[in-house]
Scaffold this motif. Structure first.
Motif, PDB file in Angstrom:
ATOM      1  N   UNK A   1       0.832  -1.204   0.000  1.00  7.83           N
ATOM      2  CA  UNK A   1       0.000   0.000   0.000  1.00  7.83           C
ATOM      3  C   UNK A   1       0.867   1.254   0.000  1.00  7.83           C
ATOM      4  N   UNK A   2       1.902   1.246   0.848  1.00  5.43           N
ATOM      5  CA  UNK A   2       2.815   2.391   0.914  1.00  5.43           C
ATOM      6  C   UNK A   2       3.556   2.558  -0.410  1.00  5.43           C
ATOM      7  N   UNK A   3       4.063   1.450  -0.940  1.00  5.91           N
ATOM      8  CA  UNK A   3       4.819   1.485  -2.201  1.00  5.91           C
ATOM      9  C   UNK A   3       3.956   2.009  -3.336  1.00  5.91           C
ATOM     10  N   UNK A   4       2.721   1.510  -3.430  1.00  2.15           N
ATOM     11  CA  UNK A   4       1.834   1.934  -4.509  1.00  2.15           C
ATOM     12  C   UNK A   4       1.545   3.422  -4.466  1.00  2.15           C
ATOM     13  N   UNK A   5       1.260   3.945  -3.272  1.00  2.00           N
ATOM     14  CA  UNK A   5       0.964   5.378  -3.135  1.00  2.00           C
ATOM     15  C   UNK A   5       2.185   6.222  -3.443  1.00  2.00           C
TER      16      UNK A   5
END
Length: 312
Positions: free
Chosen positions: A246-250
């Motif tokens: 989730x962090x990587x995608x954002x």
């Protein structure tokens, strides 16, 4: 171009993103609220991981570095924006602009490499659990964290040195709420095409290379999770990895959209809105994502909070 034909300026004007209309005053107040939550959340994560010895593992040590980077990143942009808005003085000196660029670029670059290191950590933990103490020892973890800071700082030093070597003339207005390199270059008297190409190459290295590591790591992780015999182990692995993804995608999604588009397709308004997302919103979401979805972090908070209450 000869120096005598240029108007050298030592101050710029940051146009910001808010005016003093009721709607923008509300949005400014919202940003201050987000800043407060981000500051407290990331500070709490750093302190918790430092104080709780059970969290002195590579995964949480890397997470503490991510929280520290997010804390520094939001402090690089929001306080100056708030001061300018409240005082009505939108000036920023060339030296302050260079300092802001250095910290902003360095922290963004450091986070890129750190997120890749965190993906590798999850790959080793799930795919090679027996070799984890060797492949992700405290020394290797420390080297990964240090390398992230160093590589990010090298990128920051390079971009500041080149950006400040240009002369700036004519309009002094930066269409942004902080000194972002692309917005600053539009004011340059010099031909910046080569520098813009250099920035694009740096983005390819600092975005696509870590993304390739992350994709490769999680592809192996997903295959390992699918073949896990334990349903509980599968759920725990998915929970841990989904938080990171989730962090990587954002983070990478916004950064790629911001810096890997052709110059002809950029607009000041669009750049400012995207910058708000990954310099203000993402640093707030990181500690929330990791703390709300992680039982060990929640346990650590309860342990520290309970100890503090018992001592009162």
């Amino acid at each position: 171009m000869a120096w005598e034909n240029q108007t050298f300026i030592s101050d710029f004007i940051l146009l910001g993103i808010f005016n003093h209309s009721p709607t923008h005053t509300f949005l400014f107040t919202l940003v201050l609220g987000i800043f407060s939550v981000t500051f407290m959340g990331n500070s709490a994560m750093v302190l918790l991981i430092y104080l709780d010895t059970q969290l002195h593992t590579p995964m949480y040590l890397l997470l503490s570095q991510l929280s520290l980077m997010d804390l520094m990143l939001i402090c690089t942009t929001v306080p100056k924006m708030a001061f300018n808005y409240l005082s009505g003085k939108n000036f920023i000196s060339l030296a302050s602009c260079g300092t802001q660029i250095f910290f902003y670029v360095s922290l963004l670059g450091a986070e890129c490499f750190l997120l890749a290191a965190m993906a590798y950590d999850r790959y080793v933990a799930i795919c090679h659990p027996l070799r984890y103490p060797v492949l992700m020892s405290q020394k290797i973890c420390g080297l990964m964290a240090a390398a992230s800071w160093i590589l990010g700082s090298l990128d920051g030093i390079t971009e500041v040195a080149v950006a400040l070597s240009f002369s700036y003339c004519g309009a002094r207005e930066i269409h942004h709420f902080f000194c972002d390199v692309p917005a600053l270059l539009t004011l340059s008297c010099n031909d910046t095409l080569m520098f813009e190409r250099m920035i694009f190459i740096c983005c390819v290295i600092m975005l696509l290379f870590p993304v390739a590591i992350i994709i490769a790591s999680y592809a192996r992780v997903m295959l390992a999770v699918i073949h896990m015999g334990s349903g509980e182990g599968r759920r725990k692995a998915f929970a841990t990895c989904s938080s990171h993804l989730m962090v990587v995608g954002m983070y990478y999604g916004a950064a790629m959209f911001m810096y890997m588009r052709p110059t002809s397709e950029r607009s000041p308004t669009q750049d400012k809105m995207v910058s708000v997302f990954y310099t203000i919103l993402t640093p707030m979401l990181n500690p929330l994502i990791y703390s709300l979805r992680n039982k060990e972090v929640a346990r650590g908070f309860m342990k520290i909070f309970g100890k503090g209450k018992s001592e009162e």
